[in-house]
Design a protein around this motif. Structure first.
Motif, mmCIF file in Angstrom:
data_model
loop_
_atom_site.group_PDB
_atom_site.id
_atom_site.type_symbol
_atom_site.label_atom_id
_atom_site.label_comp_id
_atom_site.label_asym_id
_atom_site.label_seq_id
_atom_site.Cartn_x
_atom_site.Cartn_y
_atom_site.Cartn_z
ATOM 1 N N UNK A 74 0.825 -1.205 0.000
ATOM 2 C CA UNK A 74 0.000 0.000 0.000
ATOM 3 C C UNK A 74 0.863 1.261 0.000
ATOM 4 N N UNK A 75 1.936 1.230 0.776
ATOM 5 C CA UNK A 75 2.818 2.391 0.836
ATOM 6 C C UNK A 75 3.477 2.650 -0.515
ATOM 7 N N UNK A 76 3.984 1.600 -1.146
ATOM 8 C CA UNK A 76 4.612 1.784 -2.451
ATOM 9 C C UNK A 76 3.608 2.245 -3.500
ATOM 10 N N UNK A 77 2.428 1.648 -3.476
ATOM 11 C CA UNK A 77 1.413 2.031 -4.442
ATOM 12 C C UNK A 77 0.932 3.459 -4.215
ATOM 13 N N UNK A 78 0.844 3.855 -2.958
ATOM 14 C CA UNK A 78 0.399 5.220 -2.678
ATOM 15 C C UNK A 78 1.402 6.249 -3.187
ATOM 16 N N UNK A 79 2.696 5.940 -3.080
ATOM 17 C CA UNK A 79 3.697 6.861 -3.609
ATOM 18 C C UNK A 79 3.617 6.962 -5.132
ATOM 19 N N UNK A 80 3.398 5.828 -5.792
ATOM 20 C CA UNK A 80 3.269 5.864 -7.251
ATOM 21 C C UNK A 80 2.046 6.670 -7.673
ATOM 22 N N UNK A 81 0.918 6.426 -7.004
ATOM 23 C CA UNK A 81 -0.288 7.162 -7.346
ATOM 24 C C UNK A 81 -0.160 8.648 -7.027
ATOM 25 N N UNK A 82 0.547 8.951 -5.965
ATOM 26 C CA UNK A 82 0.719 10.356 -5.603
ATOM 27 C C UNK A 82 1.526 11.094 -6.663
ATOM 28 N N UNK B 23 -7.141 14.213 -2.985
ATOM 29 C CA UNK B 23 -6.696 13.562 -1.762
ATOM 30 C C UNK B 23 -5.643 12.525 -2.104
ATOM 31 N N UNK B 24 -4.839 12.142 -1.139
ATOM 32 C CA UNK B 24 -3.782 11.162 -1.341
ATOM 33 C C UNK B 24 -4.246 9.790 -0.855
ATOM 34 N N UNK B 25 -3.412 8.774 -1.118
ATOM 35 C CA UNK B 25 -3.722 7.429 -0.652
ATOM 36 C C UNK B 25 -3.768 7.363 0.867
ATOM 37 N N UNK B 26 -2.910 8.136 1.511
ATOM 38 C CA UNK B 26 -2.920 8.165 2.975
ATOM 39 C C UNK B 26 -4.272 8.649 3.488
ATOM 40 N N UNK B 27 -4.810 9.684 2.845
ATOM 41 C CA UNK B 27 -6.140 10.163 3.246
ATOM 42 C C UNK B 27 -7.203 9.105 3.007
ATOM 43 N N UNK B 28 -7.046 8.358 1.915
ATOM 44 C CA UNK B 28 -8.028 7.302 1.625
ATOM 45 C C UNK B 28 -8.002 6.227 2.698
ATOM 46 N N UNK B 29 -6.802 5.813 3.113
ATOM 47 C CA UNK B 29 -6.705 4.781 4.138
ATOM 48 C C UNK B 29 -7.231 5.274 5.474
ATOM 49 N N UNK C 294 -17.835 4.479 1.208
ATOM 50 C CA UNK C 294 -16.862 3.538 0.661
ATOM 51 C C UNK C 294 -16.976 3.457 -0.857
ATOM 52 N N UNK C 295 -18.205 3.405 -1.365
ATOM 53 C CA UNK C 295 -18.389 3.346 -2.811
ATOM 54 C C UNK C 295 -17.877 4.616 -3.488
ATOM 55 N N UNK C 296 -18.123 5.764 -2.879
ATOM 56 C CA UNK C 296 -17.627 7.010 -3.473
ATOM 57 C C UNK C 296 -16.098 7.042 -3.494
ATOM 58 N N UNK C 297 -15.482 6.538 -2.436
ATOM 59 C CA UNK C 297 -14.025 6.512 -2.389
ATOM 60 C C UNK C 297 -13.465 5.543 -3.425
ATOM 61 N N UNK C 298 -14.081 4.369 -3.555
ATOM 62 C CA UNK C 298 -13.636 3.396 -4.551
ATOM 63 C C UNK C 298 -13.826 3.947 -5.958
ATOM 64 N N UNK C 299 -14.933 4.652 -6.188
ATOM 65 C CA UNK C 299 -15.163 5.246 -7.500
ATOM 66 C C UNK C 299 -14.109 6.286 -7.830
ATOM 67 N N UNK C 300 -13.674 7.033 -6.850
ATOM 68 C CA UNK C 300 -12.676 8.074 -7.084
ATOM 69 C C UNK C 300 -11.325 7.491 -7.469
ATOM 70 N N UNK C 301 -10.943 6.366 -6.862
ATOM 71 C CA UNK C 301 -9.616 5.800 -7.098
ATOM 72 C C UNK C 301 -9.610 4.750 -8.193
ATOM 73 N N UNK D 122 -3.369 -2.853 -12.319
ATOM 74 C CA UNK D 122 -3.119 -1.903 -11.237
ATOM 75 C C UNK D 122 -4.418 -1.437 -10.589
ATOM 76 N N UNK D 123 -5.425 -1.149 -11.420
ATOM 77 C CA UNK D 123 -6.718 -0.714 -10.877
ATOM 78 C C UNK D 123 -7.381 -1.821 -10.078
ATOM 79 N N UNK D 124 -7.308 -3.054 -10.573
ATOM 80 C CA UNK D 124 -7.922 -4.172 -9.852
ATOM 81 C C UNK D 124 -7.201 -4.434 -8.538
#
Length: 463
Positions: free
Chosen positions: A160-168, A177-183, A206-213, A306-308
């Motif tokens: 999760x940490x590595x993926x959050x940095x890539x997405x950021x 918002x960042x992955x940290x905010x999502x978690x 949860x659905x809104x957050x999943x839709x965003x990412x 990556x999305x899955x």
């Protein structure tokens, strides 16, 4: 709130059961396998040994005049496999066979008391050896299971940490918002279970957050029963509602595999005739399936690995939060300011203690009041072991650092104190005693977590 509500009531076993069931459970130790099969082996192996002995050596079935009494291999094997009580049962069968063979006309002579006594002692020694090592194996398996859970959890967090940095780096401009905010948001959603009796707290968020990412446009989140079928208790929609077919091939495949399934799978049986794009189960760390996410519409280019993976990780993090919140709820009901991670780990370590007898340590460091004490507490909190869980408490009478050391004994506690002392001498020029840091050690072995933390907090507050 009534404090007694958080204390688990003792379970009384053995009542309202037939006498033969209680006899089997007494003769066959708990955890030695299936009760019926173990009971059958306890009786059958000595009988089989006696039958073979009578067939091979009918004139001396107990091998009194031989160099080794082969008939006693039956009770010895039973004792080694199941313990002393089943071994005694097998020995009683062999002893009773002496009189049975006498009635059948076998000339056995006078009862050899030392012969039976010596082999009875041998069987008891084998049974005690088996009981000792089976207990050690159970404790080792319990510890190994916990360590495997921790390793899987840390691997999950690392990814999760590595993926959050890539997405950021990729989406910093387009996403607010960042992955940290999502978690953090997912953990907050799961923590709502302690305050509201909901099957899936915050399902719409949860659905809104999943839709965003994950760029999902139309989906449904359904609570399921033990068989993985929608039970109708909770349904959250993203976009306009649509019909859910529980017999759909993709849903059936995801339920059977207990993992994420999508239309790009190479398995034709899983995607034949499906009307959905992605079906993802929400399973917690115990393997219990809590809900199903059914995606009907999403962009074609978003259906990539990556999305899955992101979708699977977000749903797994939310489901793990539900499990953690439920396990930590009794402790947090008594100590509302206790962090979820700390309360969850305390409750899990107490469960390990009850199941395997392996205790953990709780170390409290008390710092002087003021900014210097709080700064020193924050620095020491960052040098903990990765396995330890800390709780930083800032009070008027000083700052306190509570460190839970899972599966740690006195040697590990002394090592922890020595490590902190060395760090202080390197960075502050003085050790624990010179800096005035008070240390208290409590073992999580007899007192339940909520009561233990209440005692620690009560001592700190001077009550």
């Amino acid at each position: 709130m009534n404090e007694r509500a958080s204390v688990p009531q003792p379970v009384i076993r053995g009542h309202n059961r037939p006498w033969w069931r209680q006899l089997i459970e007494h003769v066959t130790p708990t955890g030695s396998g299936a009760g019926g099969a173990a009971f059958a082996e306890t009786l059958g192996v000595p009988v089989l040994a006696l039958v073979l002995a009578f067939w091979l050596n009918p004139l001396d079935p107990f091998f009194l005049r031989s160099q080794f009494a082969w008939v006693w291999l039956g009770p010895v094997l039973v004792a080694l496999r199941y313990g002393p009580v089943p071994g005694l049962t097998g020995s009683a069968i062999v002893f009773g066979a002496w009189f049975l063979f006498g009635e059948l006309g076998v000339a056995l002579g006078e009862l050899p008391k030392l012969y039976f006594l010596g082999w009875l002692i041998t069987v008891m020694i084998c049974g005690e050896f088996s009981s000792l090592w089976r207990g050690r194996v159970r404790r080792a398996e319990s510890v190994q299971s916990y360590l495997e859970q921790r390793l899987e959890y840390l691997t999950h967090q690392h990814y999760l940490l590595r993926l959050s940095h890539d997405r950021l780096e990729q989406d910093l401009i387009s996403r607010p918002v960042s992955m940290r905010d999502a978690l953090v948001s997912l953990r907050a959603l799961a923590a709502q279970r302690a305050a509201a009796d909901e099957v899936l707290p915050g399902a719409d968020d949860l659905l809104r957050l999943v839709a965003q990412y994950c760029q999902i446009e139309r989906a449904a989140l359904l609570s399921v029963n033990a068989d993985g079928l929608p039970d109708g208790r909770t349904t959250a929609w993203l976009g306009s509602p649509f019909d859910i077919e529980a017999t759909d091939a993709l849903i059936a495949f995801a339920r059977e595999r207990r993992g994420l399934a999508h239309v790009a799978l190479e398995d034709g049986a899983a995607t034949d005739g499906t009307r959905y794009i992605v079906v993802a189960p929400l399973a917690d760390m115990a393997g219990r399936m809590r809900a199903l996410l059914v995606v009907e519409r999403m962009p074609f280019f978003a259906l990539q690995e990556e999305t899955l993976q992101m979708l699977n990780l977000l749903l797994g993090y939310y489901a793990d939060g539900l499990s953690a919140s439920a396990l930590a709820a009794p402790l947090r009901a008594r100590l509302a300011d206790c962090p979820l991670d700390f309360a969850f780990e305390m409750a899990r370590m107490w469960r390990v203690r009850c199941e395997s007898g392996v205790a953990s340590a709780l170390v409290t460091l008390q710092f002087a009041p003021g900014d210097d004490g709080r700064e020193l507490m924050a620095q020491l909190a960052r040098v903990q072991r990765s396995l330890d869980v800390v709780w930083r408490v800032d009070r008027e009478d000083g700052a306190y650092l509570l460190t839970l050391m899972p599966l740690a004994g006195s040697a590990a506690v002394e090592g922890y104190r020595a490590r902190i002392d060395n760090w202080l001498r390197q960075h502050r020029g003085a050790g624990l005693d010179e800096t005035g840091i008070r240390t208290r050690v409590h073992m999580l072995d007899r007192t339940e977590p909520a009561e233990l933390l209440a005692q620690v907090l009560g001592v700190r507050n001077g009550r």
